[in-house]
Scaffold this motif. Structure first.
Motif, mmCIF file in Angstrom:
data_model
loop_
_atom_site.group_PDB
_atom_site.id
_atom_site.type_symbol
_atom_site.label_atom_id
_atom_site.label_comp_id
_atom_site.label_asym_id
_atom_site.label_seq_id
_atom_site.Cartn_x
_atom_site.Cartn_y
_atom_site.Cartn_z
ATOM 1 N N ILE A 1 0.852 -1.193 0.000
ATOM 2 C CA ILE A 1 0.000 0.000 0.000
ATOM 3 C C ILE A 1 0.884 1.238 0.000
ATOM 4 O O ILE A 1 2.028 1.211 0.450
ATOM 5 C CB ILE A 1 -0.965 0.049 1.214
ATOM 6 N N GLY A 2 0.344 2.326 -0.528
ATOM 7 C CA GLY A 2 1.083 3.575 -0.565
ATOM 8 C C GLY A 2 0.138 4.755 -0.596
ATOM 9 O O GLY A 2 -1.035 4.607 -0.951
ATOM 10 N N PHE A 3 0.612 5.925 -0.198
ATOM 11 C CA PHE A 3 -0.213 7.118 -0.199
ATOM 12 C C PHE A 3 0.623 8.347 -0.497
ATOM 13 O O PHE A 3 1.827 8.371 -0.235
ATOM 14 C CB PHE A 3 -0.939 7.315 1.138
ATOM 15 N N VAL A 4 -0.046 9.349 -1.063
ATOM 16 C CA VAL A 4 0.494 10.703 -1.152
ATOM 17 C C VAL A 4 -0.561 11.626 -0.568
ATOM 18 O O VAL A 4 -1.692 11.657 -1.048
ATOM 19 C CB VAL A 4 0.812 11.130 -2.597
ATOM 20 N N SER A 5 -0.222 12.340 0.481
ATOM 21 C CA SER A 5 -1.173 13.238 1.126
ATOM 22 C C SER A 5 -1.145 14.607 0.459
ATOM 23 O O SER A 5 -0.218 14.922 -0.297
ATOM 24 C CB SER A 5 -0.841 13.375 2.609
ATOM 25 N N PRO A 6 -2.156 15.462 0.714
ATOM 26 C CA PRO A 6 -2.178 16.794 0.092
ATOM 27 C C PRO A 6 -0.949 17.642 0.392
ATOM 28 O O PRO A 6 -0.589 18.510 -0.398
ATOM 29 C CB PRO A 6 -3.446 17.427 0.678
ATOM 30 N N ASP A 7 -0.299 17.376 1.535
ATOM 31 C CA ASP A 7 0.898 18.172 1.869
ATOM 32 C C ASP A 7 2.180 17.570 1.289
ATOM 33 O O ASP A 7 3.285 18.051 1.577
ATOM 34 C CB ASP A 7 1.025 18.326 3.382
ATOM 35 N N GLY A 8 2.039 16.514 0.468
ATOM 36 C CA GLY A 8 3.187 15.952 -0.198
ATOM 37 C C GLY A 8 3.849 14.801 0.518
ATOM 38 O O GLY A 8 4.778 14.173 -0.011
ATOM 39 N N GLN A 9 3.407 14.474 1.736
ATOM 40 C CA GLN A 9 3.980 13.333 2.452
ATOM 41 C C GLN A 9 3.662 12.046 1.702
ATOM 42 O O GLN A 9 2.551 11.834 1.243
ATOM 43 C CB GLN A 9 3.431 13.269 3.874
ATOM 44 N N THR A 10 4.655 11.165 1.581
ATOM 45 C CA THR A 10 4.499 9.927 0.817
ATOM 46 C C THR A 10 4.918 8.742 1.673
ATOM 47 O O THR A 10 5.868 8.829 2.454
ATOM 48 C CB THR A 10 5.356 9.956 -0.462
ATOM 49 N N GLY A 11 4.189 7.621 1.521
ATOM 50 C CA GLY A 11 4.556 6.397 2.226
ATOM 51 C C GLY A 11 4.257 5.179 1.381
ATOM 52 O O GLY A 11 3.212 5.102 0.744
ATOM 53 N N ILE A 12 5.200 4.232 1.342
ATOM 54 C CA ILE A 12 5.014 2.954 0.648
ATOM 55 C C ILE A 12 5.363 1.853 1.641
ATOM 56 O O ILE A 12 6.419 1.901 2.280
ATOM 57 C CB ILE A 12 5.912 2.824 -0.595
ATOM 58 N N SER A 13 4.503 0.840 1.766
ATOM 59 C CA SER A 13 4.731 -0.253 2.706
ATOM 60 C C SER A 13 4.499 -1.586 2.014
ATOM 61 O O SER A 13 3.528 -1.741 1.258
ATOM 62 C CB SER A 13 3.794 -0.145 3.919
ATOM 63 N N LEU A 14 5.384 -2.547 2.284
ATOM 64 C CA LEU A 14 5.271 -3.888 1.737
ATOM 65 C C LEU A 14 5.079 -4.860 2.888
ATOM 66 O O LEU A 14 5.735 -4.741 3.923
ATOM 67 C CB LEU A 14 6.536 -4.267 0.954
ATOM 68 N N PHE A 15 4.198 -5.851 2.711
ATOM 69 C CA PHE A 15 3.943 -6.807 3.784
ATOM 70 C C PHE A 15 3.247 -8.026 3.198
ATOM 71 O O PHE A 15 2.999 -8.119 2.005
ATOM 72 C CB PHE A 15 3.082 -6.187 4.889
ATOM 73 N N ASP B 1 0.757 -3.393 -16.103
ATOM 74 C CA ASP B 1 1.439 -3.715 -17.362
ATOM 75 C C ASP B 1 2.956 -3.757 -17.196
ATOM 76 O O ASP B 1 3.643 -4.519 -17.897
ATOM 77 C CB ASP B 1 1.078 -2.693 -18.443
ATOM 78 N N ARG B 2 3.484 -2.959 -16.271
ATOM 79 C CA ARG B 2 4.943 -2.844 -16.136
ATOM 80 C C ARG B 2 5.475 -3.466 -14.850
ATOM 81 O O ARG B 2 6.639 -3.281 -14.500
ATOM 82 C CB ARG B 2 5.347 -1.369 -16.235
ATOM 83 N N ASP B 3 4.595 -4.188 -14.135
ATOM 84 C CA ASP B 3 4.994 -4.861 -12.898
ATOM 85 C C ASP B 3 5.732 -3.897 -11.972
ATOM 86 O O ASP B 3 6.842 -4.156 -11.499
ATOM 87 C CB ASP B 3 5.869 -6.075 -13.209
ATOM 88 N N CYS B 4 5.082 -2.767 -11.726
ATOM 89 C CA CYS B 4 5.670 -1.723 -10.882
ATOM 90 C C CYS B 4 4.658 -1.330 -9.815
ATOM 91 O O CYS B 4 3.464 -1.202 -10.101
ATOM 92 C CB CYS B 4 6.043 -0.508 -11.736
ATOM 93 N N PHE B 5 5.140 -1.146 -8.587
ATOM 94 C CA PHE B 5 4.271 -0.603 -7.551
ATOM 95 C C PHE B 5 4.883 0.673 -7.004
ATOM 96 O O PHE B 5 5.893 0.654 -6.293
ATOM 97 C CB PHE B 5 4.036 -1.593 -6.419
ATOM 98 N N ALA B 6 4.290 1.805 -7.382
ATOM 99 C CA ALA B 6 4.779 3.119 -6.958
ATOM 100 C C ALA B 6 3.739 4.152 -7.369
ATOM 101 O O ALA B 6 2.802 3.850 -8.111
ATOM 102 C CB ALA B 6 6.127 3.441 -7.610
#
Length: 402
Positions: free
Chosen positions: A39-53, A115-120
């Motif tokens: 899972i990942g997020f980008v908040s309105p203030d630009g904070q970004t987080g990506i987590s793998l589990f 299509d590109r096997d990418c998570f971001a």
């Protein structure tokens, strides 16, 4: 220990650190087994987080819904928005309108990841996430946000995963968002198989109207509307497709409204909100899934030997439908005031030239919906007595019948 083994240990340690930093969901597993998720997020203030589990168990299947009028099944990208709205409303936050531009942007990104096997949020060769949304036509925006997920078999699983993590949950419940768009894609050759995107936004002077929290369909013509515009609008009015405006009334965020049956599905509700002389208009759609229903059933008539009238003189059949329908009687002595109609209707059933010898006589009134071929049989019962009616059958005759 080989360099490859040391790298695997380092990745597992980093993943564990990420998991500990999140608000854990009971479905998450840190033992390395189960289905990989991200899972990942980008908040309105630009904070970004990506987590793998990983998780120990798969999500259950998405629920299915009746489609009385051949209504198409709800697509998973739309369901993302609806399930998000249930979380928002349950937390006292206004629902979001499924905006076509955000739907297009989210679908573009889900397709690109699959299509590109990418998570971001931005895969190689793809425009950055804001440009992607703007390229889809979402202009004059005030704030934007994005949640992404991978590996979840259902929209409900993705929403639950987001709600279990602080950063993703903040986007889901942000009261400043008024619109959203979902995207879903599948690729058998990719690591996570399934890819979900939910884009959020608000635009200047765009105050959507939302039917039943953006539900895909309704089995009731009476619906709940949510109207954005609190703090801006003073007045509001509504109309159904092809109908007249209801007339201006004081603005309120919530409104109970009755849909009209139309030949097209989905049907549309239009809303206008006003501040001074400035009027803004918005609309929302919903599929009407009204099954054929005919009441009352059965119809019981009483008469004495030799009488040419019956008690009661007639019944009124209430027909609930959003389809064209026909009605026909099985016996020549059962008469109908109408034999065709469209949408909700009323048909009077009375007797004429019926048998007058003592006995019990039966027949049916059959109502058939044209598109779905749904059929309802209403039983008609005539009892002719050989003695005084009031002595033999008085308990059967109600004031309403008489």
């Amino acid at each position: 220990m080989t360099s490859r083994a040391r790298a695997r240990v380092l990745i597992l340690l980093l993943t564990t650190i990420l998991l500990v930093s999140l608000d854990s969901s009971p479905l998450w597993s840190q033992d390395g087994g189960g289905m990989p998720r991200a899972i990942g997020f980008v908040s309105p203030d630009g904070q970004t987080g990506i987590s793998l589990f990983t998780v120990e168990a798969e999500d259950g299947p998405e629920p299915t819904y009746g489609m009385a009028l051949g209504i198409p099944a709800e697509p998973p990208d739309h369901r993302l928005v609806y399930l998000t709205n249930l979380e928002r409303v349950g937390s006292g936050v206004p629902p979001l309108k499924a905006a076509s531009e955000l739907m297009d942007a989210a679908q573009f990104h889900s397709d690109w990841m699959a299509d590109r096997d990418c998570f971001a949020h931005n895969c190689p060769g793809e425009p950055d996430w804001v440009t992607r949304i703007v390229n889809a036509g979402y202009s004059n925006y005030q704030i934007l946000g994005e949640n992404v997920a991978a590996g979840y078999p259902t929209a409900g699983g993705a929403v639950n995963g987001w709600m279990g993590s602080a950063g993703h949950r903040a986007n889901m419940l942000n009261p400043d968002f008024r619109e959203a768009g979902g995207g879903y894609a599948y690729s058998a050759s990719s690591q996570y198989l399934r890819y979900w995107t939910l884009d959020f936004g608000s635009r200047g002077q765009v105050y959507p109207v939302i039917i039943n929290n953006e539900a895909w369909s309704t089995t009731d013509l009476v619906v709940d509307l949510y109207v954005h515009g609190r703090g801006w609008a003073d007045w509001m009015q509504f109309r159904n497709v092809g109908g007249n405006w209801s007339g201006w009334e004081s603005f309120s965020a919530r409104k109970t409204w009755t849909l009209s049956c139309t030949d097209a599905s989905p049907t549309t509700v239009y809303a206008q909100i006003r501040q001074g002389s400035t009027v803004l208009e918005f609309s929302d759609e919903i599929h009407v899934d009204i099954s054929l229903s005919v009441q009352p059933n059965p119809l019981i008539f009483l008469s004495e030997q030799g009488w040419t009238t019956a008690i009661p003189e007639s019944y009124q059949l209430d027909i609930t439908s959003c389809d064209n329908w026909t009605a026909q009687a099985s016996e020549p002595w059962i008469k109908l005031s109408d034999d065709t109609g469209t949408g909700p209707g009323e048909v009077a059933v009375f007797l004429e030239g019926f048998p007058t010898n003592p006995g019990r006589y039966t027949g049916t009134v059959t109502v058939i919906a044209e598109t779905t071929q749904e059929q309802t049989d209403v039983q008609v019962i005539l009892v002719v007595t050989d003695g005084p009616l009031e002595h033999s059958y008085a308990p059967l005759v109600t004031k309403e019948q008489a």
